[in-house]
Design an enzyme around this catalytic site. Structure first.
Site, PDB file in Angstrom:
ATOM      1  N   ASP A   1     -12.908  10.350  14.471  1.00  0.00           N
ATOM      2  CA  ASP A   1     -12.039   9.450  13.722  1.00  0.00           C
ATOM      3  C   ASP A   1     -10.652  10.085  13.689  1.00  0.00           C
ATOM      4  OD1 ASP A   1     -12.793   6.953  11.691  1.00  0.00           O
ATOM      5  OD2 ASP A   1     -10.887   7.925  11.221  1.00  0.00           O
TER       6      ASP A   1
ATOM      7  N   ARG B   1       0.803  -1.225   0.000  1.00  0.00           N
ATOM      8  CA  ARG B   1       0.000   0.000   0.000  1.00  0.00           C
ATOM      9  C   ARG B   1       0.836   1.274   0.000  1.00  0.00           C
ATOM     10  NH1 ARG B   1      -4.581  -0.141  -2.099  1.00  0.00           N
ATOM     11  NH2 ARG B   1      -5.277   1.644  -0.885  1.00  0.00           N
TER      12      ARG B   1
END
Length: 287
Positions: free
Chosen positions: A157, A46
């Site tokens: 978050d 990634r």
């Protein structure tokens, strides 16, 4: 939140075991997420493209940039967005949400009938579907009484990117795929390929950046009647799980409820919560 497991098939820059140890240590210290040895390929695949974008030749250069460069905080956000997948949708895990709406909310509405105040926390809110789902359920439960109540739903978050999406309240079909036609027509307006959430529901929620490692920052949000933390604890080790659950215990009202994911448990954490006898609800009360 889910860790991404997709792999780039071209130009993958290899990561040594030593570099992997360094990088996962940085991630753990800053976000509390623990990467197992078997997940080395996730970081490698990634982040290889990111190294190419920055014109770095290896992960040692990237780790230096991430930990000592002038843009280290911004880069950590960029890295975090790339190594996680914020997969969520409206009314995800309906049996659990049914219990919340049919059992928990009536009890809380009765218990708070004098103050007419309810505070709920979606502690890993991603793009906002969970927080807005709770808002829809509260709106349905209160009916015309909703105008007389002060409802506060906080979504937090660690990723600023997903919080920005949550604040927009605009979703693709994938996010609303499980909604029945009545709910979809009542609370959304379709414009092109996106569904825009009703402004009254949006106004019940606000979104803030928060790292669940940060007890001091969490404390400033005050006390909540309900906390949702679903499918997050599985990415933490025991120390981090205990710290997060301890924060939730401190932030809950004395009769508050904590909902966790179906594959998670509070066993062995030695934090004073009691699991309620509702097998599909995965709900605990503070003791």
């Amino acid at each position: 939140m889910a860790l991404s497991s997709s792999m780039s098939k071209v130009n993958t820059i290899k990561m040594t075991e030593a570099q992997f140890d360094q990088l996962r240590d940085v991630i753990y210290k800053r976000a509390g997420i623990h990467f197992l040895d078997s997940k080395k390929y996730v970081l490698e695949s990634r982040l290889s493209r990111r190294l190419e974008e920055l014109e770095f030749e290896d992960f040692s250069q990237y780790i230096m940039f991430l930990t000592a460069g002038p843009y280290q905080m911004e880069e950590f956000q960029e890295m975090f967005n790339r190594i996680t997948i914020n997969e969520t949708s409206f009314f995800r895990n309906e049996p659990q949400l049914d219990y919340f709406e049919q059992q928990v909310l009536p009890q809380l509405i009765e218990a708070r009938k004098d103050t007419k105040t309810l505070r709920l926390w979606s502690s890993a809110s991603s793009t906002g579907e969970e927080a807005y789902t709770m808002a829809i359920q509260l709106h349905r439960s209160l009916g015309i009484r909703a105008m007389d109540w002060k409802i506060e739903i906080l979504g937090t978050d660690i990723s600023e990117k997903v919080l920005k999406q949550a604040q927009e309240g605009k979703y693709p079909h994938y996010s609303v795929r499980s909604l029945n036609e009545m709910v979809l027509n009542r609370y959304f307006k379709q414009e092109g390929s996106y569904y825009h959430l009703d402004e009254n529901i949006k106004s019940m929620c606000r979104f803030e950046k928060l790292n669940l490692k940060d007890r001091v920052s969490a404390k400033r949000f005050g006390t909540f009647d309900v906390i949702f933390c679903r499918n997050v604890l599985i990415y933490f080790d025991d120390d981090m799980r205990k710290n997060v659950i301890s924060i939730f215990h401190d932030q809950l009202a004395k009769d508050g409820y904590l909902f966790i994911g179906h594959s998670e448990s509070l066993r062995s954490l030695n934090v004073p919560f009691e699991q309620l006898p509702a097998p599909q609800a995965f709900v605990y009360q503070k003791v």
